[in-house]
Write a protein that holds these residues in place. Sequence first.
Motif, PDB file in Angstrom:
ATOM      1  N   ARG A  70      17.147  -7.150   7.599  1.00  0.00           N
ATOM      2  CA  ARG A  70      16.153  -6.183   7.149  1.00  0.00           C
ATOM      3  C   ARG A  70      15.135  -6.825   6.214  1.00  0.00           C
ATOM      4  NH1 ARG A  70      20.397  -2.430   6.646  1.00  0.00           N
ATOM      5  NH2 ARG A  70      20.140  -2.148   4.414  1.00  0.00           N
ATOM      6  N   CYS A  71      15.534  -7.866   5.484  1.00  0.00           N
ATOM      7  CA  CYS A  71      14.558  -8.531   4.607  1.00  0.00           C
ATOM      8  C   CYS A  71      13.460  -9.197   5.427  1.00  0.00           C
ATOM      9  CB  CYS A  71      15.245  -9.527   3.678  1.00  0.00           C
ATOM     10  SG  CYS A  71      16.198 -10.810   4.499  1.00  0.00           S
ATOM     11  N   TRP A  72      13.771  -9.676   6.624  1.00  0.00           N
ATOM     12  CA  TRP A  72      12.735 -10.233   7.489  1.00  0.00           C
ATOM     13  C   TRP A  72      11.783  -9.130   7.948  1.00  0.00           C
ATOM     14  CZ3 TRP A  72      15.797 -13.923  11.316  1.00  0.00           C
ATOM     15  CH2 TRP A  72      16.449 -14.893  10.551  1.00  0.00           C
ATOM     16  N   TYR A  73      12.342  -7.959   8.191  1.00  0.00           N
ATOM     17  CA  TYR A  73      11.482  -6.849   8.580  1.00  0.00           C
ATOM     18  C   TYR A  73      10.580  -6.445   7.418  1.00  0.00           C
ATOM     19  CZ  TYR A  73       9.851  -2.677  10.897  1.00  0.00           C
ATOM     20  OH  TYR A  73       9.034  -1.735  11.481  1.00  0.00           O
ATOM     21  N   GLY A  74      11.100  -6.495   6.197  1.00  0.00           N
ATOM     22  CA  GLY A  74      10.255  -6.242   5.030  1.00  0.00           C
ATOM     23  C   GLY A  74       9.103  -7.233   4.949  1.00  0.00           C
ATOM     24  N   ASP A  75       9.377  -8.498   5.268  1.00  0.00           N
ATOM     25  CA  ASP A  75       8.303  -9.507   5.299  1.00  0.00           C
ATOM     26  C   ASP A  75       7.229  -9.118   6.312  1.00  0.00           C
ATOM     27  OD1 ASP A  75       9.838 -10.950   3.495  1.00  0.00           O
ATOM     28  OD2 ASP A  75      10.607 -12.347   5.005  1.00  0.00           O
ATOM     29  N   TYR A  76       7.679  -8.660   7.469  1.00  0.00           N
ATOM     30  CA  TYR A  76       6.746  -8.250   8.523  1.00  0.00           C
ATOM     31  C   TYR A  76       5.880  -7.080   8.061  1.00  0.00           C
ATOM     32  CZ  TYR A  76       5.547  -5.468  12.711  1.00  0.00           C
ATOM     33  OH  TYR A  76       4.913  -4.695  13.646  1.00  0.00           O
ATOM     34  N   LEU A  77       6.499  -6.073   7.446  1.00  0.00           N
ATOM     35  CA  LEU A  77       5.733  -4.926   6.958  1.00  0.00           C
ATOM     36  C   LEU A  77       4.688  -5.361   5.936  1.00  0.00           C
ATOM     37  CD1 LEU A  77       8.550  -2.241   6.472  1.00  0.00           C
ATOM     38  CD2 LEU A  77       6.850  -2.330   8.306  1.00  0.00           C
ATOM     39  N   GLU A  78       5.081  -6.223   5.022  1.00  0.00           N
ATOM     40  CA  GLU A  78       4.127  -6.714   4.016  1.00  0.00           C
ATOM     41  C   GLU A  78       2.975  -7.455   4.684  1.00  0.00           C
ATOM     42  OE1 GLU A  78       5.093  -8.182   0.022  1.00  0.00           O
ATOM     43  OE2 GLU A  78       7.181  -8.201   0.715  1.00  0.00           O
ATOM     44  N   THR A  79       3.295  -8.290   5.666  1.00  0.00           N
ATOM     45  CA  THR A  79       2.258  -9.073   6.354  1.00  0.00           C
ATOM     46  C   THR A  79       1.269  -8.156   7.068  1.00  0.00           C
ATOM     47  OG1 THR A  79       3.770 -10.939   6.665  1.00  0.00           O
ATOM     48  CG2 THR A  79       1.860 -10.835   8.120  1.00  0.00           C
ATOM     49  N   GLU A  80       1.787  -7.167   7.780  1.00  0.00           N
ATOM     50  CA  GLU A  80       0.911  -6.244   8.507  1.00  0.00           C
ATOM     51  C   GLU A  80       0.061  -5.417   7.544  1.00  0.00           C
ATOM     52  OE1 GLU A  80       0.126  -6.068  11.485  1.00  0.00           O
ATOM     53  OE2 GLU A  80       1.750  -6.720  12.781  1.00  0.00           O
ATOM     54  N   THR A  81       0.659  -4.990   6.442  1.00  0.00           N
ATOM     55  CA  THR A  81      -0.103  -4.190   5.473  1.00  0.00           C
ATOM     56  C   THR A  81      -1.193  -5.014   4.816  1.00  0.00           C
ATOM     57  OG1 THR A  81       1.897  -2.895   5.052  1.00  0.00           O
ATOM     58  CG2 THR A  81       0.104  -2.685   3.460  1.00  0.00           C
ATOM     59  N   THR A  82      -0.877  -6.261   4.483  1.00  0.00           N
ATOM     60  CA  THR A  82      -1.885  -7.157   3.894  1.00  0.00           C
ATOM     61  C   THR A  82      -3.050  -7.358   4.863  1.00  0.00           C
ATOM     62  OG1 THR A  82      -0.211  -8.297   2.576  1.00  0.00           O
ATOM     63  CG2 THR A  82      -2.283  -9.461   2.950  1.00  0.00           C
ATOM     64  N   ALA A  83      -2.720  -7.527   6.147  1.00  0.00           N
ATOM     65  CA  ALA A  83      -3.778  -7.700   7.152  1.00  0.00           C
ATOM     66  C   ALA A  83      -4.623  -6.441   7.271  1.00  0.00           C
ATOM     67  CB  ALA A  83      -3.146  -8.056   8.497  1.00  0.00           C
ATOM     68  N   ALA A  84      -3.985  -5.273   7.202  1.00  0.00           N
ATOM     69  CA  ALA A  84      -4.728  -4.014   7.278  1.00  0.00           C
ATOM     70  C   ALA A  84      -5.667  -3.868   6.092  1.00  0.00           C
ATOM     71  CB  ALA A  84      -3.751  -2.841   7.337  1.00  0.00           C
ATOM     72  N   LEU A  85      -5.208  -4.238   4.906  1.00  0.00           N
ATOM     73  CA  LEU A  85      -6.054  -4.156   3.714  1.00  0.00           C
ATOM     74  C   LEU A  85      -7.243  -5.103   3.808  1.00  0.00           C
ATOM     75  CD1 LEU A  85      -3.240  -3.916   1.017  1.00  0.00           C
ATOM     76  CD2 LEU A  85      -4.815  -2.097   1.702  1.00  0.00           C
ATOM     77  N   ALA A  86      -7.027  -6.266   4.410  1.00  0.00           N
ATOM     78  CA  ALA A  86      -8.134  -7.207   4.602  1.00  0.00           C
ATOM     79  C   ALA A  86      -9.169  -6.643   5.570  1.00  0.00           C
ATOM     80  CB  ALA A  86      -7.596  -8.547   5.107  1.00  0.00           C
ATOM     81  N   ARG A  87      -8.697  -5.991   6.639  1.00  0.00           N
ATOM     82  CA  ARG A  87      -9.630  -5.367   7.588  1.00  0.00           C
ATOM     83  C   ARG A  87     -10.409  -4.241   6.924  1.00  0.00           C
ATOM     84  NH1 ARG A  87      -5.142  -5.750  11.029  1.00  0.00           N
ATOM     85  NH2 ARG A  87      -4.663  -3.533  10.747  1.00  0.00           N
ATOM     86  N   ALA A  88      -9.746  -3.540   6.023  1.00  0.00           N
ATOM     87  CA  ALA A  88     -10.400  -2.418   5.349  1.00  0.00           C
ATOM     88  C   ALA A  88     -11.662  -2.880   4.641  1.00  0.00           C
ATOM     89  CB  ALA A  88      -9.434  -1.769   4.359  1.00  0.00           C
ATOM     90  N   LYS A  89     -11.581  -3.985   3.938  1.00  0.00           N
ATOM     91  CA  LYS A  89     -12.746  -4.496   3.208  1.00  0.00           C
ATOM     92  C   LYS A  89     -13.872  -4.842   4.170  1.00  0.00           C
ATOM     93  CE  LYS A  89     -10.375  -6.331  -0.867  1.00  0.00           C
ATOM     94  NZ  LYS A  89     -10.112  -7.535  -1.693  1.00  0.00           N
ATOM     95  N   SER A  90     -13.530  -5.475   5.283  1.00  0.00           N
ATOM     96  CA  SER A  90     -14.577  -5.888   6.224  1.00  0.00           C
ATOM     97  C   SER A  90     -15.230  -4.691   6.909  1.00  0.00           C
ATOM     98  CB  SER A  90     -13.989  -6.837   7.277  1.00  0.00           C
ATOM     99  OG  SER A  90     -13.036  -6.164   8.085  1.00  0.00           O
ATOM    100  N   HIS A  91     -14.518  -3.551   6.973  1.00  0.00           N
ATOM    101  CA  HIS A  91     -15.069  -2.358   7.612  1.00  0.00           C
ATOM    102  C   HIS A  91     -15.672  -1.373   6.615  1.00  0.00           C
ATOM    103  CE1 HIS A  91     -12.116  -3.106  11.184  1.00  0.00           C
ATOM    104  NE2 HIS A  91     -13.215  -3.830  11.282  1.00  0.00           N
ATOM    105  N   GLY A  92     -15.679  -1.747   5.356  1.00  0.00           N
ATOM    106  CA  GLY A  92     -16.310  -0.905   4.349  1.00  0.00           C
ATOM    107  C   GLY A  92     -15.426   0.188   3.788  1.00  0.00           C
ATOM    108  N   HIS A  93     -14.135   0.178   4.131  1.00  0.00           N
ATOM    109  CA  HIS A  93     -13.227   1.185   3.583  1.00  0.00           C
ATOM    110  C   HIS A  93     -12.847   0.821   2.151  1.00  0.00           C
ATOM    111  CE1 HIS A  93     -12.983   2.869   7.529  1.00  0.00           C
ATOM    112  NE2 HIS A  93     -12.296   1.865   8.041  1.00  0.00           N
TER     113      HIS A  93
END
Length: 455
Positions: free
Chosen positions: A92-115
């Motif tokens: 499950r700790c590996w899955y936590g890593d995955y969730l963090e990675t995906e969320t970080t990527a989503a936050l990066a996209r947010a900035k580029s899209h003006g959110h």
Amino acid sequence: MFRRVAIIGGGAAGATLLSELLERPASQPLHLDWYTGGGTPSRGVAYGTRSERHLLNVRAASMGMFANRPGGFLEYMQKRDPNISGNDFLPRCWYGDYLETETTAALARAKSHGHDVRIVPHEVDAAVPENDGVTLFQGETTTRVDAAVLALGALTPRPLPGVDDDALASGRYVTLPWSLLADAKPDTQPHKVLVIGLGLTAVDVIVELAARWPNAHFTAISRHGVLPEVHQAHASLPYEDSDELVETMRDAPDIRTWLHLLREAIEHTDDWRRVVDSLRPHTPGLWGLLPHNDRARFLRHARWAWERARHRLPPQVAHAITALEKEGRLQRRRGHMHRVSLTPNGLQMRFAPKGQTVEQPLDADLIVQSVGLETDVRRTQHTLLQQMMTNGHIHSDPFGLGIHALPNGRVLHDGNAWPRLFAMGSMLRGTLWESTAMPEIRQQARHLADQLLAG
């Protein structure tokens, strides 16, 4: 569309909804306030463990964060190790890593899209929903949002009735097993540990403490004294008659009829797991068809058997538990706890074995309470939920399984749905029954994002 949305809850449900919203094309920029509370955002309690002995009980191939990419987690892991299979039950700790990675990527996209995303590392103290918005109170700050989503996860467990105050104050009676495991140090002392419960979390507690405390002995008590069933090493083929079974169940929403149909289907297949798994996508809809009395009957008499069959152990974990039993380090007892008191040497439980009237004393150095998810909002100490319950903004579902809401997540009050207040995840157990695992949560996130962006 609702341009300003608050997501209240920093675990996997909140992270999944946040990422789903940020992945969508929006006609206008969004302003998202994500109240993550304590802990590491995205991981929550479920994936906050750092032990690789704690495994997912869903295969890697089915654990993607997004409904349109259910294989996303497997793809992520195969970049780390190409030998990982979709059949694997991974830490499950590996899955936590995955969730963090995906969320970080989503936050990066947010900035580029003006959110605009504001991460608030605190709890919300109070909320006042109205027809045109929701007002949130956090400390001395007041924020008005167009819509708010309660993605709170499971609630903090309360001690079981019968536990004396001095036993609680001693620190030897543990209601937060994950905090115990996070802090437990290697120890060679001969501990006697009592575990109340025999579900997935109880098994994780036993396996982890047994590894860290090699001379500890465990007694696990539960109403029925049985462990969860075990997954097959490899995924089975889908049950070929699932469509016919589900339609027949829909035509006769009666729990006795359903149990008869399930027994009959299981008798005619090579693996009962295929039948149980075939119902998973349909369970919320079927639950919604059951009359109140049949739901109550299921919860009284069949819930334990369903959860044992539905929430199964990974084979590796089952092997570890079997080994502990063969070594004499784990004993399972069937019965009920009546009282826990503090003694000069530790704790003592008054235990009533199943079918007997005479109580037995069970002595322990440590007692760990692990009796399943706590989602009853009627008696919770959660500050926000207490305030909303007291003020009549939310109500419990009829069985104390969560918040009273519609299947689409809209929260109900006095028979009406708030137009701008939603719930997801564990808080919808009473409405959907199956509402706590990632395959269900990602579907909820997808449908909620549709509603929020449509406004």
